[in-house]
Design an enzyme around this catalytic site. Sequence first.
Site, PDB file in Angstrom:
ATOM      1  N   GLY A 169       0.800  -1.216   0.000  1.00  0.00           N
ATOM      2  CA  GLY A 169       0.000   0.000   0.000  1.00  0.00           C
ATOM      3  C   GLY A 169       0.836   1.271   0.000  1.00  0.00           C
ATOM      4  N   HIS A 170       0.158   2.398  -0.182  1.00  0.00           N
ATOM      5  CA  HIS A 170       0.859   3.669  -0.319  1.00  0.00           C
ATOM      6  C   HIS A 170       1.524   4.080   0.993  1.00  0.00           C
ATOM      7  CE1 HIS A 170      -3.166   6.007   0.532  1.00  0.00           C
ATOM      8  NE2 HIS A 170      -2.874   5.148   1.484  1.00  0.00           N
TER       9      HIS A 170
END
Length: 258
Positions: free
Chosen positions: A240-241
Amino acid sequence: QASLGDISRRLDGELIGDPAAVVTRIGTLEAADAHTISFLSNPRYQAQLAGSAAGCVIVGPPQREAAAARGAAIVCADPYLAFARLTQWWAAQARRAPLAGVHRSAVVEEGARIASTASVGAFAVVEAGAEVGEGAVIGSHAHVGAGASVGEGSWLKAHVTLSEGCRIGRRAIVHSGAVIGADGFGFAPHQGRWEKIEQLGAVLIGDDVEIGANTCIDRGALEDTVLEDDVRLDNQIQIGHGVHIGAHTAMAGCVAVA
């Protein structure tokens, strides 16, 4: 194929047997024949050693006598490491080296910088401002976005996407279908609807990293998503970011990190 003498020298091992003997494949103890070189690293499989038909077996010092009683052997301090290095050398002999240069069907935008020793495959795209280092390989249909960079000796296999502004270091391998730098999952709720949060960071990847097929690494919302040196990701992983993965981390398939 290779002689046992050549293999033992490359592995810095002690050869027990005829250095001129030749093997033509690497295989398991169970499925080996007289032309196979195999290995034993886990004591759990030692019972298979005596009955194996392998032409040669790589073993550690504790198995030296048992291996010598069976036939040819190469004794190494770490047989599993020796096996890994043998597979690297074996693959390098068999693999067709990519030709340096840009395939006539590839699209290279003005302002992209591609080293003379790099290879850009058929239908690949390298956008403006991107940089491809010495000896790097951009596989067929791969996409290197604007301002992205691929380090020396790295290999983006077919259909890999390295999105705009993302960077990958030296000697990396990215397998087919991986997407590096897609938008992170960021939305603000407003009156029952979702307002997109633009992802303004990038993905920064260090040296000697390997990324499996169909793995996705999202760009950061504000700060970059980071993979340090020698990270190994299996197939179908979601990063994920804004995630920061430390050096020498390994993750098996289908892991998701938020």
